[in-house]
Write an enzyme that holds these catalytic residues in place. Sequence first.
Site, PDB file in Angstrom:
ATOM      1  N   GLY A   1      43.350  41.545  41.021  1.00  0.00           N
ATOM      2  CA  GLY A   1      43.844  41.311  39.665  1.00  0.00           C
ATOM      3  C   GLY A   1      42.720  41.287  38.635  1.00  0.00           C
ATOM      4  O   GLY A   1      42.938  41.634  37.471  1.00  0.00           O
TER       5      GLY A   1
ATOM      6  N   GLU B   1      42.051  44.701  37.783  1.00  0.00           N
ATOM      7  CA  GLU B   1      43.230  45.189  37.056  1.00  0.00           C
ATOM      8  C   GLU B   1      43.194  44.740  35.591  1.00  0.00           C
ATOM      9  O   GLU B   1      43.569  45.491  34.694  1.00  0.00           O
ATOM     10  CB  GLU B   1      44.507  44.717  37.758  1.00  0.00           C
ATOM     11  CG  GLU B   1      44.699  45.421  39.105  1.00  0.00           C
ATOM     12  CD  GLU B   1      45.881  44.892  39.892  1.00  0.00           C
ATOM     13  OE1 GLU B   1      45.860  43.693  40.242  1.00  0.00           O
ATOM     14  OE2 GLU B   1      46.814  45.666  40.171  1.00  0.00           O
TER      15      GLU B   1
ATOM     16  N   ALA C   1      43.996  37.667  41.718  1.00  0.00           N
ATOM     17  CA  ALA C   1      45.091  36.727  41.493  1.00  0.00           C
ATOM     18  C   ALA C   1      44.781  35.467  42.297  1.00  0.00           C
ATOM     19  O   ALA C   1      43.967  35.496  43.211  1.00  0.00           O
ATOM     20  CB  ALA C   1      46.394  37.349  41.978  1.00  0.00           C
TER      21      ALA C   1
ATOM     22  N   GLU D   1      43.309  44.058  47.838  1.00  0.00           N
ATOM     23  CA  GLU D   1      44.603  43.442  48.173  1.00  0.00           C
ATOM     24  C   GLU D   1      45.092  43.833  49.553  1.00  0.00           C
ATOM     25  O   GLU D   1      45.733  43.046  50.252  1.00  0.00           O
ATOM     26  CB  GLU D   1      45.661  43.833  47.132  1.00  0.00           C
ATOM     27  CG  GLU D   1      45.529  43.142  45.780  1.00  0.00           C
ATOM     28  CD  GLU D   1      44.601  43.863  44.821  1.00  0.00           C
ATOM     29  OE1 GLU D   1      43.788  44.707  45.266  1.00  0.00           O
ATOM     30  OE2 GLU D   1      44.674  43.576  43.608  1.00  0.00           O
TER      31      GLU D   1
HETATM   32  N1  3HC Z   1      42.469  32.950  44.968  1.00  0.00           N
HETATM   33  C1  3HC Z   1      42.282  31.664  45.282  1.00  0.00           C
HETATM   34  N2  3HC Z   1      41.153  31.187  45.830  1.00  0.00           N
HETATM   35  C2  3HC Z   1      40.177  32.060  46.076  1.00  0.00           C
HETATM   36  C3  3HC Z   1      40.300  33.436  45.784  1.00  0.00           C
HETATM   37  C4  3HC Z   1      41.505  33.873  45.195  1.00  0.00           C
HETATM   38  N3  3HC Z   1      41.711  35.155  44.856  1.00  0.00           N
HETATM   39  N4  3HC Z   1      39.162  34.061  46.148  1.00  0.00           N
HETATM   40  C5  3HC Z   1      38.351  33.116  46.636  1.00  0.00           C
HETATM   41  N5  3HC Z   1      38.964  31.913  46.602  1.00  0.00           N
HETATM   42  C6  3HC Z   1      38.397  30.625  47.023  1.00  0.00           C
HETATM   43  C7  3HC Z   1      38.113  30.578  48.512  1.00  0.00           C
HETATM   44  O1  3HC Z   1      39.257  30.194  49.228  1.00  0.00           O
HETATM   45  C8  3HC Z   1      37.006  29.544  48.570  1.00  0.00           C
HETATM   46  O2  3HC Z   1      37.614  28.288  48.457  1.00  0.00           O
HETATM   47  P1  3HC Z   1      36.974  27.018  49.181  1.00  0.00           P
HETATM   48  O3  3HC Z   1      35.604  26.871  48.620  1.00  0.00           O
HETATM   49  O4  3HC Z   1      37.914  25.929  48.857  1.00  0.00           O
HETATM   50  O5  3HC Z   1      36.958  27.385  50.642  1.00  0.00           O
HETATM   51  C9  3HC Z   1      36.229  29.786  47.286  1.00  0.00           C
HETATM   52  O6  3HC Z   1      37.125  30.508  46.429  1.00  0.00           O
HETATM   53  C10 3HC Z   1      34.968  30.598  47.459  1.00  0.00           C
HETATM   54  O7  3HC Z   1      35.272  31.747  48.217  1.00  0.00           O
HETATM   55  P2  3HC Z   1      34.305  32.287  49.359  1.00  0.00           P
HETATM   56  O8  3HC Z   1      33.901  31.177  50.241  1.00  0.00           O
HETATM   57  O9  3HC Z   1      34.979  33.455  49.960  1.00  0.00           O
HETATM   58  O10 3HC Z   1      33.031  32.723  48.496  1.00  0.00           O
HETATM   59  P3  3HC Z   1      32.146  34.024  48.576  1.00  0.00           P
HETATM   60  O11 3HC Z   1      31.158  33.901  47.501  1.00  0.00           O
HETATM   61  O12 3HC Z   1      31.706  34.265  49.975  1.00  0.00           O
HETATM   62  O13 3HC Z   1      33.126  35.250  48.225  1.00  0.00           O
HETATM   63  C11 3HC Z   1      34.776  36.479  46.990  1.00  0.00           C
HETATM   64  C12 3HC Z   1      33.721  35.349  46.970  1.00  0.00           C
HETATM   65  C13 3HC Z   1      34.092  37.825  47.244  1.00  0.00           C
HETATM   66  C14 3HC Z   1      35.467  36.497  45.669  1.00  0.00           C
HETATM   67  C15 3HC Z   1      35.767  36.204  48.153  1.00  0.00           C
HETATM   68  O14 3HC Z   1      36.236  34.876  48.046  1.00  0.00           O
HETATM   69  C16 3HC Z   1      36.967  37.102  48.172  1.00  0.00           C
HETATM   70  O15 3HC Z   1      36.894  38.195  48.697  1.00  0.00           O
HETATM   71  N6  3HC Z   1      38.083  36.618  47.606  1.00  0.00           N
HETATM   72  C17 3HC Z   1      39.335  37.311  47.663  1.00  0.00           C
HETATM   73  C18 3HC Z   1      39.387  38.419  46.656  1.00  0.00           C
HETATM   74  C19 3HC Z   1      40.739  39.070  46.682  1.00  0.00           C
HETATM   75  O16 3HC Z   1      41.289  39.348  47.729  1.00  0.00           O
HETATM   76  N7  3HC Z   1      41.290  39.342  45.509  1.00  0.00           N
HETATM   77  C20 3HC Z   1      42.572  39.927  45.406  1.00  0.00           C
HETATM   78  C21 3HC Z   1      43.603  38.837  45.355  1.00  0.00           C
HETATM   79  S1  3HC Z   1      45.229  39.463  45.423  1.00  0.00           S
HETATM   80  C22 3HC Z   1      45.526  40.067  43.878  1.00  0.00           C
HETATM   81  O17 3HC Z   1      44.654  40.061  43.055  1.00  0.00           O
HETATM   82  C23 3HC Z   1      46.901  40.558  43.633  1.00  0.00           C
HETATM   83  C24 3HC Z   1      47.017  41.296  42.334  1.00  0.00           C
HETATM   84  O18 3HC Z   1      46.850  42.675  42.570  1.00  0.00           O
HETATM   85  C25 3HC Z   1      48.346  41.078  41.701  1.00  0.00           C
END
Ligand code: 3HC
Length: 694
Positions: free
Chosen positions: A102, A105, A63, A125
Amino acid sequence: MSEVVSYRLEGDIGVIGVDYPPVNALGQGVREGLVNCLRQGLEDDQAKALVVIGEGRTFPAGADIREFGKPPAGPALPDVISEYESSDKLVIAAIHGTALGGGLEVALGCDYRVALESAKVGLPEVKLGLLPGAGGTQRLPRLVGAKAALDMIVGGNPVKAKDAFKVGIVDEVVGGDLLEGALAYARKLVADNAPLRKIRDLDVKKEDADLFTNYEKSIARKQRGFKAPFHCIKAVQAAVELPFDEGMKRERELFAELLVSPESRAQRHVFFAEREVAKVPGLPKDTAKRDVKSAAIIGAGTMGGGIAMNFANAGIPVKILEVKEDALERGIAVIRKNYENTAKKGRITQEQVEQRMALIQPTLSYDDLSDVDLVIEAVFENMDVKKAVFTELDRVCKPGAILATNTSTLDVNRIASFTKRPEDVVGMHFFSPANVMKLLENVRGEKTSDEVAATVMDLSRRIGKVGVLVGVCHGFVGNRMLHKRQAEAVQLVNEGANPAQVDKVLFDLGFPMGPFAMSDLAGMDVGYRIREELRKEDPDNAPPRNWTDDLVEQGRLGQKTQAGVFDYKEGDRTPVPSSEVDALIAKFREENGIQSRDISDQEILERCMYIMVNEGAKILEEGIAARPLDVDVIWIYGYGFPVYRGGVLFWADSVGLKTIYDKVSQIHQETGSDTWKPAALLEKLAKEGKGFYS
Ligand code: 3HC
Ligand code: NAI
């Protein structure tokens, strides 16, 4: 039609492509586009099946975290996924990069999943203080069983495609071009007349009746203070005990609770702060950087060995220098033992142990360092020794080599002045154990060039650290604040608290251990040597002697001598209050005419924490740290400050800066102590009704 998701026909298969850099996060536009393109695909008579794929580097990685906390804008992700799951055409998710949260999902709402060999899938998450809130907790257990789902959802760690294939999350692993592989797989399914496969209709494997209570017990210690892991367990339990739709409702309720929780707000703050620290104000992304292909470490002691391991782990050849043969041998033997232990735990192979050891080259001669790109000095914390080392480095190192010091308290500018190239000198302050702790405080001296600062920040990430750039002052950011807190903890004991009480209050706040257990672990002699150095260098500002100096002089150095502030039994790290220490404290009070009084837990909390907040504000004012988030990241990755409190300054905002300022002012008036003089920044923010972050 949304531009971030597009629909096209590839022969007889409809392709839904998500193109929303950098990570195809499922923001409002993507969700809307996914629904529109699905409908288009369903109406397209030529499309016999549909493939969903991410353009660029990854399948959706979750998400859009930036939307959390803002008013929700439809369509909601669970509804989008439900629509995919209701499709009467086969839908296949084609996964590369990281299908997380997400994103996974969405894939679970599809009938089948194809992944590139290099892909990873996961539900992380929990690391944001949340749970999978778009059906992940209900669908994954139906696919892989409750226990395996708990491991993925509560642990939050992604798994590789081949492991996902083994448990049935992924149906086909392909090499080469993902789209080609996915189209071929889709055509095969169509040719085989493969059935639609809706995970919601699968039964959950019934498992051990005590699974959930046992699981809760098994994580209780490690997840102390976190809310999300326990909510995750409840949600998976709902998948086992309730029909699908009711389980979805329960998941939604639990998700909504977490979304507004202070824990999740703090954890999301840390997620962004950790990425933001790399973007240093005044040091643009395109700042020239030097190539670091080889390194050398001076000193193979506690820190030097661990630092060398970071380079070897990242595949960078590293020399390690000692003056005496036996010290060198000892240092190398410790490194080998560390690697062997990691191999025993199955985290690396014996072959990797040998590969890494081969990258570490011991030497007794400075002349061997003439070709390295970077040197990190980690010798005794003594200015004369540092001077001797940097004079040698200046003599032997090639022009352009970066000369770094791992000093924890000494003046980096003075160290730089021992060379004819202060622009190449920088602090790289690792935390112990250096091969484990993620923080790297990079210290920029007055003359450190932009290029050198940018290079060490870049290098931090390469060697698996979170680098934070700070300025020069005694103790830099982390230890400067820490020393204030440690001194206050001692002062509280002087006045009547006992060490175990002080430790318990900070442990209960969420620190992995209290101030005294921490100094026992680090070695009581470390702080003692720093104080003695100060007493020598700057007697007017040095701390007065106290009972902890007596402890060290009596040989109670902490865990390593099985006696410090606390006693320790052989092979056991549990601190046990010591009557010997109680007697020393009583003697100290008596000698100094202190009338011991009862001190409340609240007073301990306020004094130990507010003093750090006040010092943090001074650090910001002086520009030693550029932003509050730099301070917070240092405390989280260097000292184990609880992530679910977001860092010392984020926590301060939750208390309220006015409350803190009032208390700091009151203590300052009562004690006249300079340390308690309110920081101008704290005063200003408190009076304006603001926080560090607002
Ligand atoms: N939403 C918004 N921005 C995100 C994001 C997300 N889910 N995931 C990454 N970004 C952004 C980062 O903030 C970063 O932004 P920036 O360049 O402006 O600083 C950019 O994307 C690149 O991210 P990284 O520097 O972390 O790049 P990497 O290649 O090292 O890693 C990744 C990529 C493995 C995807 C890592 O960013 C990550 O772990 N992201 C989070 C994943 C996550 O937690 N997903 C679950 C979200 S909650 C959800 O899905 C709820 C649902 O169940 C309803
Ligand atoms: P240590 O005493 O374990 O190791 C120092 C090593 O340097 C010894 O092996 C010694 O033989 C060697 N050495 C001394 N003089 C030398 C010289 N002239 N040339 C080559 N080698 C020499 O000390 P430790 O704990 O590793 O500390 C090293 C530095 O790291 C200090 O500046 C310290 O302040 C800093 N530091 C220490 C931390 C800790 O927790 N121990 C944390 C962060 C920084």
